[in-house]
Enzyme design. Sequence first.
Site, PDB file in Angstrom:
ATOM      1  N   SER A 145     -58.368 -33.774  81.605  1.00 25.04           N
ATOM      2  CA  SER A 145     -59.177 -33.054  82.601  1.00 25.04           C
ATOM      3  C   SER A 145     -58.239 -32.493  83.658  1.00 25.04           C
ATOM      4  CB  SER A 145     -60.135 -34.056  83.268  1.00 25.04           C
ATOM      5  OG  SER A 145     -60.604 -33.566  84.512  1.00 25.04           O
ATOM      6  N   TYR A 158     -62.566 -42.261  86.861  1.00 20.84           N
ATOM      7  CA  TYR A 158     -62.414 -41.107  85.963  1.00 20.84           C
ATOM      8  C   TYR A 158     -61.022 -40.487  86.123  1.00 20.84           C
ATOM      9  CZ  TYR A 158     -63.579 -36.623  83.750  1.00 20.84           C
ATOM     10  OH  TYR A 158     -63.594 -35.505  82.941  1.00 20.84           O
TER      11      TYR A 158
HETATM   12  C1  BGC Z   1     -65.436 -33.084  84.924  1.00 28.31           C
HETATM   13  C2  BGC Z   1     -66.472 -32.158  85.518  1.00 28.31           C
HETATM   14  C3  BGC Z   1     -65.915 -31.438  86.728  1.00 28.31           C
HETATM   15  C4  BGC Z   1     -64.583 -30.794  86.419  1.00 28.31           C
HETATM   16  C5  BGC Z   1     -63.945 -30.117  87.615  1.00 28.31           C
HETATM   17  C6  BGC Z   1     -64.158 -32.327  84.694  1.00 28.31           C
HETATM   18  O1  BGC Z   1     -63.201 -33.189  84.183  1.00 28.31           O
HETATM   19  O2  BGC Z   1     -65.924 -33.605  83.713  1.00 28.31           O
HETATM   20  O3  BGC Z   1     -67.632 -32.888  85.853  1.00 28.31           O
HETATM   21  O4  BGC Z   1     -66.828 -30.433  87.130  1.00 28.31           O
HETATM   22  O5  BGC Z   1     -63.699 -31.766  85.919  1.00 28.31           O
HETATM   23  O6  BGC Z   1     -64.000 -30.893  88.770  1.00 28.31           O
END
Ligand code: BGC
Length: 261
Positions: A145, A158
């Site tokens: 991410s 996360y």
């Molecule tokens: C998340 C999203 C978020 C994006 C940017 C991603 O990794 O799953 O929920 O909108 O990052 O912040």
Amino acid sequence: MYQDLKNKVAIVTGASKGIGKAIAERLADEGVKVVVNYHSESSELNEFIEELKSRGDSVVAVQGDVTKEEDVKKLVAAAVDHFGSLDIMVNNAGIENEVPSKDLSLEDWNKVINVNLTGMFLGSREAIRYMSENDIKGSIINLASVHDKIPWPHFVHYAASKGGVKMMTETLALEYAPQRIRVNNISPGAIDTPINAEKLSDPVKKEEVIKLIPMGYIGKPEEVAACAAWLASSESSYVTGISLYVDGGMTKYPGFQAGKG
Ligand code: BGC
């Protein structure tokens, strides 16, 4: 189209919806035989599988929890039993929930770390075991991410999991480069998927997200899937250990766009 992908075999975890679904579909379109892993039954999943099969694609849906070693082993076994090999492993399954860090329970911390980090480790390890035993110069793709580098308050578990995935990917890339097993990350920004559905259905919240994206729109799952197809194919044969940010510029400090500072 990537000609070399035809008849290759892939596993995509968490492929019943969102980015995983788009990747499974794109790989199937490329002629890849796909093990579609899912966690829970849904009518959407059944329709998806039927649709792919009606197009003549070779797909099989396999239930499994990526945090369970035995389930991950079963996925590799399914790829080998149904399609005779494993060339591409896409570790995509992931979860998130919003909690101020001081209120985050150990249970919630462990849950997110288990799915997002440990699950990707197990998927990578099992794929590498199979590929190295069978001399397959495979491609492993981990879905991290933008939050593998952008800190994210209220999502500390996360962000920690995705930062971990980035370093895990780089380490595995270095370790297995001699066997020509490539390990790369795709790091998406804000993409129009079920994980973001609630946030993006609120026009105010959606606008707040768009302000963070220099290109000015929420990405589509297909735009991530296109990058996965490239990383799976031999067109990226000399690429290993990268994090490919698919984020409309989100990681490029949008606050500085007007040239101040
Ligand atoms: C998340 C999203 C978020 C994006 C940017 C991603 O990794 O799953 O929920 O909108 O990052 O912040």
